[in-house]
Design a protein around this motif. Sequence first.
Motif, PDB file in Angstrom:
ATOM      1  N   PHE A   1      22.757 -47.457 -10.467  1.00 44.59           N
ATOM      2  CA  PHE A   1      23.580 -47.228 -11.694  1.00 44.59           C
ATOM      3  C   PHE A   1      25.335 -47.562 -11.405  1.00 44.59           C
ATOM      4  O   PHE A   1      25.769 -47.930 -12.100  1.00 44.59           O
ATOM      5  CB  PHE A   1      23.418 -45.993 -12.383  1.00 44.59           C
ATOM      6  CG  PHE A   1      22.063 -45.871 -13.173  1.00 44.59           C
ATOM      7  CD1 PHE A   1      21.540 -46.529 -13.845  1.00 44.59           C
ATOM      8  CD2 PHE A   1      21.264 -44.625 -12.827  1.00 44.59           C
ATOM      9  CE1 PHE A   1      20.566 -46.754 -14.696  1.00 44.59           C
ATOM     10  CE2 PHE A   1      20.155 -44.649 -13.580  1.00 44.59           C
ATOM     11  CZ  PHE A   1      19.637 -45.480 -14.209  1.00 44.59           C
ATOM     12  N   GLU A   2      25.684 -46.957 -10.213  1.00 43.66           N
ATOM     13  CA  GLU A   2      27.161 -46.924  -9.812  1.00 43.66           C
ATOM     14  C   GLU A   2      27.599 -48.774  -9.687  1.00 43.66           C
ATOM     15  O   GLU A   2      28.443 -49.122 -10.067  1.00 43.66           O
ATOM     16  CB  GLU A   2      27.532 -46.218  -8.656  1.00 43.66           C
ATOM     17  CG  GLU A   2      27.526 -44.660  -8.796  1.00 43.66           C
ATOM     18  CD  GLU A   2      27.668 -44.152  -7.447  1.00 43.66           C
ATOM     19  OE1 GLU A   2      28.128 -42.703  -7.547  1.00 43.66           O
ATOM     20  OE2 GLU A   2      27.255 -44.644  -6.456  1.00 43.66           O
ATOM     21  N   GLU A   3      26.707 -49.321  -9.077  1.00 45.25           N
ATOM     22  CA  GLU A   3      26.651 -50.809  -8.690  1.00 45.25           C
ATOM     23  C   GLU A   3      26.538 -51.405 -10.091  1.00 45.25           C
ATOM     24  O   GLU A   3      27.201 -52.633 -10.463  1.00 45.25           O
ATOM     25  CB  GLU A   3      25.863 -51.227  -7.669  1.00 45.25           C
ATOM     26  CG  GLU A   3      25.763 -50.486  -6.436  1.00 45.25           C
ATOM     27  CD  GLU A   3      24.551 -50.970  -5.675  1.00 45.25           C
ATOM     28  OE1 GLU A   3      23.723 -51.436  -5.913  1.00 45.25           O
ATOM     29  OE2 GLU A   3      24.673 -50.320  -4.308  1.00 45.25           O
ATOM     30  N   LEU A   4      25.972 -51.151 -11.082  1.00 40.09           N
ATOM     31  CA  LEU A   4      26.085 -51.779 -12.322  1.00 40.09           C
ATOM     32  C   LEU A   4      26.981 -51.275 -13.247  1.00 40.09           C
ATOM     33  O   LEU A   4      27.217 -51.612 -14.529  1.00 40.09           O
ATOM     34  CB  LEU A   4      24.627 -51.606 -13.096  1.00 40.09           C
ATOM     35  CG  LEU A   4      23.226 -51.978 -12.282  1.00 40.09           C
ATOM     36  CD1 LEU A   4      21.993 -51.616 -13.020  1.00 40.09           C
ATOM     37  CD2 LEU A   4      23.377 -53.705 -12.483  1.00 40.09           C
ATOM     38  N   GLY A   5      27.905 -50.624 -12.776  1.00 38.22           N
ATOM     39  CA  GLY A   5      29.091 -49.972 -13.580  1.00 38.22           C
ATOM     40  C   GLY A   5      28.647 -48.687 -14.672  1.00 38.22           C
ATOM     41  O   GLY A   5      29.180 -48.430 -15.659  1.00 38.22           O
ATOM     42  N   GLN A   6      27.259 -48.467 -14.670  1.00 38.77           N
ATOM     43  CA  GLN A   6      26.931 -47.514 -15.711  1.00 38.77           C
ATOM     44  C   GLN A   6      26.899 -45.826 -14.745  1.00 38.77           C
ATOM     45  O   GLN A   6      26.103 -45.296 -14.273  1.00 38.77           O
ATOM     46  CB  GLN A   6      25.147 -47.626 -15.854  1.00 38.77           C
ATOM     47  CG  GLN A   6      25.021 -48.928 -16.527  1.00 38.77           C
ATOM     48  CD  GLN A   6      23.402 -49.260 -16.573  1.00 38.77           C
ATOM     49  OE1 GLN A   6      22.833 -48.414 -16.410  1.00 38.77           O
ATOM     50  NE2 GLN A   6      23.116 -50.399 -16.954  1.00 38.77           N
ATOM     51  N   PHE A   7      28.329 -45.655 -15.267  1.00 36.99           N
ATOM     52  CA  PHE A   7      28.770 -44.270 -14.325  1.00 36.99           C
ATOM     53  C   PHE A   7      28.329 -42.976 -15.045  1.00 36.99           C
ATOM     54  O   PHE A   7      28.038 -42.165 -14.260  1.00 36.99           O
ATOM     55  CB  PHE A   7      30.280 -44.421 -14.219  1.00 36.99           C
ATOM     56  CG  PHE A   7      30.764 -45.501 -13.398  1.00 36.99           C
ATOM     57  CD1 PHE A   7      30.423 -45.593 -12.255  1.00 36.99           C
ATOM     58  CD2 PHE A   7      31.397 -46.366 -14.097  1.00 36.99           C
ATOM     59  CE1 PHE A   7      31.024 -46.580 -11.230  1.00 36.99           C
ATOM     60  CE2 PHE A   7      31.881 -47.679 -13.374  1.00 36.99           C
ATOM     61  CZ  PHE A   7      31.528 -47.558 -11.998  1.00 36.99           C
ATOM     62  N   GLU A   8      27.927 -42.979 -16.393  1.00 39.56           N
ATOM     63  CA  GLU A   8      27.456 -42.035 -17.113  1.00 39.56           C
ATOM     64  C   GLU A   8      26.027 -41.868 -16.681  1.00 39.56           C
ATOM     65  O   GLU A   8      25.604 -40.622 -16.571  1.00 39.56           O
ATOM     66  CB  GLU A   8      27.541 -42.241 -18.633  1.00 39.56           C
ATOM     67  CG  GLU A   8      26.984 -40.852 -19.462  1.00 39.56           C
ATOM     68  CD  GLU A   8      27.971 -39.854 -19.331  1.00 39.56           C
ATOM     69  OE1 GLU A   8      27.501 -38.552 -18.851  1.00 39.56           O
ATOM     70  OE2 GLU A   8      29.207 -40.184 -18.817  1.00 39.56           O
ATOM     71  N   LYS A   9      25.351 -42.723 -16.405  1.00 40.83           N
ATOM     72  CA  LYS A   9      23.841 -42.573 -15.926  1.00 40.83           C
ATOM     73  C   LYS A   9      23.848 -41.986 -14.526  1.00 40.83           C
ATOM     74  O   LYS A   9      23.000 -41.502 -14.166  1.00 40.83           O
ATOM     75  CB  LYS A   9      23.023 -43.794 -16.282  1.00 40.83           C
ATOM     76  CG  LYS A   9      22.751 -44.271 -17.683  1.00 40.83           C
ATOM     77  CD  LYS A   9      21.868 -45.587 -17.581  1.00 40.83           C
ATOM     78  CE  LYS A   9      21.462 -45.867 -19.304  1.00 40.83           C
ATOM     79  NZ  LYS A   9      20.594 -46.904 -19.291  1.00 40.83           N
ATOM     80  N   ALA A  10      24.806 -42.592 -13.856  1.00 38.76           N
ATOM     81  CA  ALA A  10      24.950 -42.239 -12.279  1.00 38.76           C
ATOM     82  C   ALA A  10      25.289 -40.746 -12.244  1.00 38.76           C
ATOM     83  O   ALA A  10      24.776 -40.150 -11.248  1.00 38.76           O
ATOM     84  CB  ALA A  10      25.956 -43.168 -11.688  1.00 38.76           C
ATOM     85  N   LYS A  11      26.222 -40.234 -13.300  1.00 35.30           N
ATOM     86  CA  LYS A  11      26.443 -39.006 -13.231  1.00 35.30           C
ATOM     87  C   LYS A  11      25.164 -37.929 -13.448  1.00 35.30           C
ATOM     88  O   LYS A  11      25.026 -36.994 -12.986  1.00 35.30           O
ATOM     89  CB  LYS A  11      27.444 -38.441 -14.279  1.00 35.30           C
ATOM     90  CG  LYS A  11      28.060 -37.406 -14.410  1.00 35.30           C
ATOM     91  CD  LYS A  11      28.963 -37.138 -15.467  1.00 35.30           C
ATOM     92  CE  LYS A  11      29.612 -35.383 -15.684  1.00 35.30           C
ATOM     93  NZ  LYS A  11      30.696 -35.611 -16.600  1.00 35.30           N
TER      94      LYS A  11
END
Length: 369
Positions: A123-133
């Motif tokens: 998710f971080e690599e895809l820029g989906q930081f809310e999902k990474a959180k």
Amino acid sequence: MSNVGIVSKIYGESYQQFGKEILLTQMRFPTLEAIFEVDSEVQRKLDPGRRLQIREFILQALESDFEFIFSTFVFSSRGAIKQNKEGEWELVPGSKLYIIDGQHRCSALKSAMNHLVARKETFEELGQFEKAKQQQILIDKLKEYPVPMQIYLNLDTQNERLLFTDLNTERRESHNGLIMQYDYRDKYAEITRNIASNVDDLFEIEQKLSRVSSNSAALTSLAIMKKCIVALFEGILTVKKGKPSSMYISIEDMENCGVQFFSMWKKIFPKKMENRKKYVSGLTGIQISLAYTVFLLRKDYGLPYNEAIDQLILLKAECNWSHVNPCFEHIFDAQTKKVKYHSDTLNIKRTAKNFLKIIVEKGNFSNDY
């Protein structure tokens, strides 16, 4: 945490059981992971399928915010845990705890952690930081998971093998039965319990054990009924992992459909249907084959579930459910005069094929759907 050259304190209470000293304690899993070891001379080979099943259970519980509880993990310290002058328990530097019971659960916890970390990084690599959180929240919850432990302090390898054998003899049977009774995180288990409560006046259902003995008065068990339901709605004849699929039926309609299916048993089975010495109606493989037959009628012939279940009545005239009936020729051993291997996946499919042939011929319909 590295325990090389560092004294690791372990807090707990000790007691004697059958002449053996045991320490009761608990640890956060990351701490335990650093100090436990698997001895292949004592443990059986790890089953990846079993690990996957437990890992999916852990992940589902975390994502659903359910509290999951494991039974006590059992370890042997092989004399590596000592009391210091203050009476505190310490693990000798460089030593390990050897797992006796809980290998698959430990491996599944580690696998679940790795899975969550990998998802977070994706998710971080895809820029989906809310999902990474969100994944980090789950990681933190798992890091804090307290592992209950029972540590035998002075067992030798031979006693470890004996303990492993005692702990694992026939325990999975009762474990599966208890899951079916009390686990409210498994949707299929919940559906099964609800269905059973509606048909338990038609035949006896074993509530605790996953299987029924040849002399049992119960026709089936909750665990077998669940297998039937999974075969009925998804066509899966092995272990079902994850949430129910609503490809052919909504989850909301599964209970009513299941009640109709199990009620049909009363109509097509003989009066003494639980008599396994005379009839096959009480055998696990036969019951699952019936469910799989309905699934095939829905999948390949396009019949709605209620109509597909009604078609089972056509078996009554052709099948008397005795061991020697032609429907079961592929699983009947002429020498022993017994039905064998009825629960093998291939044999379940062959039995269902025989059922399907009768139904299609007598029902006079095709799979042009």
